[in-house]
Scaffold this active site. Structure first.
Site, PDB file in Angstrom:
ATOM      1  CG  ASP A 223      45.989 -42.493  70.182  1.00 52.43           C
ATOM      2  OD1 ASP A 223      45.710 -42.552  71.253  1.00 52.43           O
ATOM      3  OD2 ASP A 223      45.265 -42.429  69.512  1.00 52.43           O
ATOM      4  CE  LYS A 273      26.138 -22.124  59.842  1.00 46.88           C
ATOM      5  NZ  LYS A 273      25.318 -21.176  59.394  1.00 46.88           N
ATOM      6  CG  ASP A 326      43.114 -39.627  69.861  1.00 48.42           C
ATOM      7  OD1 ASP A 326      44.082 -39.856  69.037  1.00 48.42           O
ATOM      8  OD2 ASP A 326      42.093 -40.286  69.796  1.00 48.42           O
TER       9      ASP A 326
HETATM   10  N1  GDD Z   1      47.726 -53.472  72.006  1.00 45.37           N
HETATM   11  C1  GDD Z   1      46.793 -53.071  71.216  1.00 45.37           C
HETATM   12  N2  GDD Z   1      45.907 -54.067  70.641  1.00 45.37           N
HETATM   13  N3  GDD Z   1      46.459 -51.607  71.186  1.00 45.37           N
HETATM   14  C2  GDD Z   1      45.357 -51.196  70.375  1.00 45.37           C
HETATM   15  C3  GDD Z   1      44.779 -52.055  69.495  1.00 45.37           C
HETATM   16  C4  GDD Z   1      44.914 -53.603  69.712  1.00 45.37           C
HETATM   17  O1  GDD Z   1      44.120 -54.545  69.215  1.00 45.37           O
HETATM   18  N4  GDD Z   1      43.884 -51.252  68.965  1.00 45.37           N
HETATM   19  C5  GDD Z   1      43.989 -50.257  69.309  1.00 45.37           C
HETATM   20  N5  GDD Z   1      45.103 -49.985  69.946  1.00 45.37           N
HETATM   21  C6  GDD Z   1      45.621 -48.643  70.743  1.00 45.37           C
HETATM   22  C7  GDD Z   1      46.132 -47.854  69.642  1.00 45.37           C
HETATM   23  O2  GDD Z   1      47.546 -47.815  69.501  1.00 45.37           O
HETATM   24  C8  GDD Z   1      45.984 -46.344  70.449  1.00 45.37           C
HETATM   25  O3  GDD Z   1      46.872 -46.275  71.153  1.00 45.37           O
HETATM   26  C9  GDD Z   1      44.556 -46.864  71.757  1.00 45.37           C
HETATM   27  O4  GDD Z   1      44.607 -48.254  71.571  1.00 45.37           O
HETATM   28  C10 GDD Z   1      43.416 -46.383  71.092  1.00 45.37           C
HETATM   29  O5  GDD Z   1      43.227 -46.623  69.758  1.00 45.37           O
HETATM   30  P1  GDD Z   1      42.755 -45.657  68.462  1.00 45.37           P
HETATM   31  O6  GDD Z   1      42.380 -46.456  67.276  1.00 45.37           O
HETATM   32  O7  GDD Z   1      43.527 -44.543  68.961  1.00 45.37           O
HETATM   33  O8  GDD Z   1      41.153 -45.244  69.078  1.00 45.37           O
HETATM   34  P2  GDD Z   1      40.357 -44.166  69.037  1.00 45.37           P
HETATM   35  O9  GDD Z   1      41.182 -42.928  68.988  1.00 45.37           O
HETATM   36  O10 GDD Z   1      39.698 -44.170  67.682  1.00 45.37           O
HETATM   37  O11 GDD Z   1      39.120 -44.393  70.035  1.00 45.37           O
HETATM   38  C11 GDD Z   1      39.545 -44.478  71.319  1.00 45.37           C
HETATM   39  O12 GDD Z   1      40.166 -43.509  71.989  1.00 45.37           O
HETATM   40  C12 GDD Z   1      39.290 -42.410  72.173  1.00 45.37           C
HETATM   41  C13 GDD Z   1      39.710 -41.317  72.955  1.00 45.37           C
HETATM   42  O13 GDD Z   1      41.038 -40.743  72.278  1.00 45.37           O
HETATM   43  C14 GDD Z   1      38.604 -45.117  72.053  1.00 45.37           C
HETATM   44  O14 GDD Z   1      38.839 -45.442  73.467  1.00 45.37           O
HETATM   45  C15 GDD Z   1      37.417 -44.144  72.044  1.00 45.37           C
HETATM   46  O15 GDD Z   1      36.327 -44.550  73.046  1.00 45.37           O
HETATM   47  C16 GDD Z   1      37.989 -42.792  72.935  1.00 45.37           C
HETATM   48  O16 GDD Z   1      37.046 -41.876  72.997  1.00 45.37           O
HETATM   49 MG    MG Z   2      43.076 -42.488  69.291  1.00 43.94          MG
END
Ligand code: GDD
Ligand code: MG
Length: 347
Positions: A223, A273, A326
């Site tokens: 994403d 702030k 993101d």
């Molecule tokens: N295959 C699979 N299985 N993919 C997963 C799963 C799972 O169980 N859970 C999440 N994903 C995929 C989502 O589809 C997404 O593309 C990606 O892993 C990250 O998941 P998000 O749900 O978007 O996480 P986030 O944005 O809250 O946090 C993550 O991204 C941040 C940066 O954008 C974390 O990695 C954070 O540490 C990071 O800062």
């Molecule tokens: Mg994300």
């Protein structure tokens, strides 16, 4: 028989017998009966030997360099290429416990440079809850940004950096992703799928890889829209011999109040702030094959990284200065759509 087998020679072959066999490899590999490498002969070695007064009857044992540069089996291609360039050498034998198993030639490797040997895993299995109702019928990576699914832009960016062996880790609405990308042929890449029966988090799906990669693995969230230089991130990772490297973004958060500082019950300062800078994970990682989970157990990336640190390994951070967003929340999703054309069209 592999083409490079033609340049295998014995220590008692004469220079006369051996010349003419250099071919495009421009080297002879002098080996024993078990194909253990005894030395190499390049045209430079031949010239030096003739200047020393050796004759055409001299055995290769007297002509060869007995301590040639070699690399062990399973050395990442990128590391081999860096070594060849920095030492200015054209050939590099690959050895496994002293036995020659391959011969790398710079010109072949340079052709490869457009093509990185590293595999990439894109995490595309999340439920995208924060983008409901958009994600009720489509998985988040399939949401359209700039006229195409964001995952397609990610695939194009990876391909543009020579990363063409991709694994998509899918779970939620996996069929939609598989139908769109197929085997990747339509996008000039090779796509395989890591399919979870239950959500395994952001690191657990790596345990589904059918084999352990030889080179560091690039892992990224499905994403994230970015112009990050993945090649540089991988090169940085290898230069640090790190267990893991995390792409790093600077994130500034403004406290929406006047913040008071105290000495006891006396106010010593008032900061209106203030902006707090944080270094946050960009959701893009390079991982040494050794740190990958061996089985598909639920595991999130922070836990994998903590494990590397706890076992004495190194986790490094690689700043990403390029465009990065993101799309996981509605404001960023809208922002990405607005930014897209200026950044990605025609790229
Ligand atoms: N295959 C699979 N299985 N993919 C997963 C799963 C799972 O169980 N859970 C999440 N994903 C995929 C989502 O589809 C997404 O593309 C990606 O892993 C990250 O998941 P998000 O749900 O978007 O996480 P986030 O944005 O809250 O946090 C993550 O991204 C941040 C940066 O954008 C974390 O990695 C954070 O540490 C990071 O800062
Ligand atoms: Mg994300």
């Amino acid at each position: 028989m592999k083409p490079w087998h033609a340049v295998l020679a014995a220590a008692d072959d004469s220079l006369h017998q051996a010349l003419g066999r250099f071919g495009r490899f421009r080297i002879l590999l002098v080996v024993d009966a078990e194909r253990r490498l005894l030395g190499t002969v390049t045209d430079g070695d031949v010239r030096r030997a003739l200047l020393r007064g050796e004759t055409m009857d001299a055995p290769l044992a007297r002509i060869m360099n007995p301590h040639p540069r070699t690399i062990p089996l399973n050395t990442p291609r990128s590391a081999a290429l860096t070594m060849m360039k920095s030492l200015d050498i054209y050939q590099l034998p690959v050895v496994d416990q002293g036995v020659v198993v391959d011969l790398l030639i710079l010109s072949d490797m340079v052709e490869l440079t457009g093509e990185r040997p590293n595999w990439t895993v894109i995490l595309a299995g999340g439920q995208g809850k924060r983008l409901r109702p958009l994600t009720e019928h489509l998985p988040k990576p399939m949401l359209t940004v700039g006229g195409q699914p964001i995952l397609e832009t990610i695939v194009q960016e990876l391909a543009a950096h020579g990363l063409r062996r991709l694994y998509l880790a899918v779970n939620y609405k996996a069929e939609i992703i598989k139908r769109h990308f197929g085997d990747g042929g339509r996008f000039g890449v090779e796509i395989r799928y890591l399919e979870e029966n239950e959500p395994l988090g952001t690191a657990g799906p790596l345990g589904l890889l059918p084999e352990r990669p030889v080179d560091p693995l690039l892992v990224m969230n499905g994403d994230v829209l970015t112009k990050a230089d993945f090649g540089q991130l991988l090169a940085f990772h290898e230069s640090r011999a790190a267990g893991a490297t995390v792409g790093v973004r600077l994130f500034e958060m403004e406290v929406p109040y006047g913040v008071l500082e105290f000495e006891g019950d006396r106010v010593s300062a008032i900061v209106e702030k203030p902006v707090q800078p944080f270094k946050v994970s960009a959701g893009i990682y390079a991982l040494d094959p050794a740190v990958l989970p061996e089985r598909p157990v639920p595991l999130d990336m922070p836990d994998l990284l903590r494990g590397v640190i706890a076992s004495g390994g190194t986790v490094t951070g690689f700043p990403i200065h390029e465009y990065w967003i993101d799309i996981g929340r509605p404001p960023e999703f809208r922002q990405a759509a607005a930014d897209f054309d200026a950044l990605f069209v025609g790229s």
